[in-house]
Design a protein around this motif. Structure first.
Motif, short mmCIF file in Angstrom:
data_model
loop_
_atom_site.label_atom_id
_atom_site.label_comp_id
_atom_site.label_asym_id
_atom_site.label_seq_id
_atom_site.Cartn_x
_atom_site.Cartn_y
_atom_site.Cartn_z
N THR A 280 0.81 -1.22 0.00
CA THR A 280 0.00 0.00 0.00
C THR A 280 0.84 1.27 0.00
O THR A 280 0.35 2.35 -0.33
N ASP A 281 2.12 1.16 0.36
CA ASP A 281 2.97 2.35 0.42
C ASP A 281 3.71 2.63 -0.88
O ASP A 281 4.56 3.50 -0.93
N ASN B 242 -0.56 -4.48 3.19
CA ASN B 242 0.04 -3.40 3.96
C ASN B 242 1.23 -3.92 4.76
O ASN B 242 1.09 -4.89 5.51
N ASP B 243 2.40 -3.33 4.60
CA ASP B 243 3.52 -3.71 5.45
C ASP B 243 3.54 -2.80 6.68
O ASP B 243 2.78 -1.85 6.77
N VAL B 244 4.37 -3.13 7.63
CA VAL B 244 4.38 -2.41 8.90
C VAL B 244 5.61 -1.52 8.97
O VAL B 244 6.73 -2.01 9.17
N GLN C 180 0.67 4.19 12.17
CA GLN C 180 -0.62 4.18 11.49
C GLN C 180 -0.93 2.81 10.89
O GLN C 180 -2.09 2.45 10.69
N ASP C 181 0.11 2.04 10.59
CA ASP C 181 -0.08 0.73 9.98
C ASP C 181 -0.61 -0.30 10.97
O ASP C 181 -1.14 -1.35 10.56
#
Length: 230
Positions: free
Chosen positions: A156-157, A203-205, A209-210
């Motif tokens: 997602t980033d 989504n990675d961390v 916010q993640d």
């Protein structure tokens, strides 16, 4: 805990233990950082502190072990700094190597090259910080490589959490602004003349916010951030 780094001289027995014959035509590369205080999840640590960031990363490592240990492929853990002989990566399941190169692109390219040279026909790489990644996602990615040359799991980033290939493509690892939101776009641009498949976005961390809405991480947060803290 026994450690081996690139500056140490290996014995003949150590070298023999580090040499592997493929037992499958498929190989999984897992890139991991050595879990050390102040050296992992540094962007996340700006919000949660170094200790919480380290505990969260250890939790993510355990998750990665859980979703990869039963895969019917050869599995390689590439450490960032030192190879740990006795840790959560069972040496009976995971083969252990050291990342080499000056940046992420070169390190990934070297890892892929090493495994292709060993004779593997399908090679995937994943990181160790994707809580949304499951065993079935990796199995699906290998299945996709039956009919296409390259498979990518978009993050997602703007980066990617998975990359798989059936042959080396050096361009994918060059001229990229690693760690930025342009990596996926730049990678896809390099595949204009190739067959590729994009998997579901994950989504990675990297930032608070993640994880702030995910219950599994609340136990690791300092009280002022833990939404379950009373």
């Amino acid at each position: 805990m026994a450690l081996l780094n690139s500056k140490e001289t290996s014995s003949d027995n150590e070298m023999a233990r580090d040499f592997y014959f493929p037992t499958s035509k498929k190989a999984l590369i897992i890139f991991t950082r050595n879990p050390e205080l102040g050296k992992v999840k540094t962007r996340l640590a700006k919000s949660v502190g170094d200790e919480s960031a380290l505990e969260i990363y250890k939790f993510l490592l355990k998750h990665t072990v859980a979703i990869t240990k039963n895969l019917n492929v050869d599995k390689y853990v590439f450490y960032s700094e030192n190879i740990h002989r006795e840790d959560i990566w069972d040496p009976e399941i995971f083969r252990k190597k050291l990342q080499t190169g000056t940046d992420l692109g070169e390190k990934m390219q070297n890892a892929f090259s090493e495994l292709f040279e060993m004779g593997y026909e399908k090679v995937l790489i994943v990181g160790s910080d994707i809580f949304e990644l499951g065993q079935s996602d990796i199995e699906n990615a290998f299945e996709v490589l039956q009919t296409t040359e390259t498979v990518i799991g978009p993050a997602t980033d703007g980066g990617y959490y998975l990359l798989g290939m059936k042959e080396r493509n050096a361009a994918l690892f060059q001229n990229k602004n690693w760690g930025t939101s342009t990596v996926l776009e730049e990678t896809v641009a390099d595949l204009r003349q190739k067959k590729y498949v994009l998997l579901e976005e994950r989504n990675d961390v990297d930032y608070y916010q993640d994880i702030k809405e995910i219950d599994a991480f609340q136990q690791f947060l300092p009280p002022y951030l833990d939404k379950n803290f009373l």
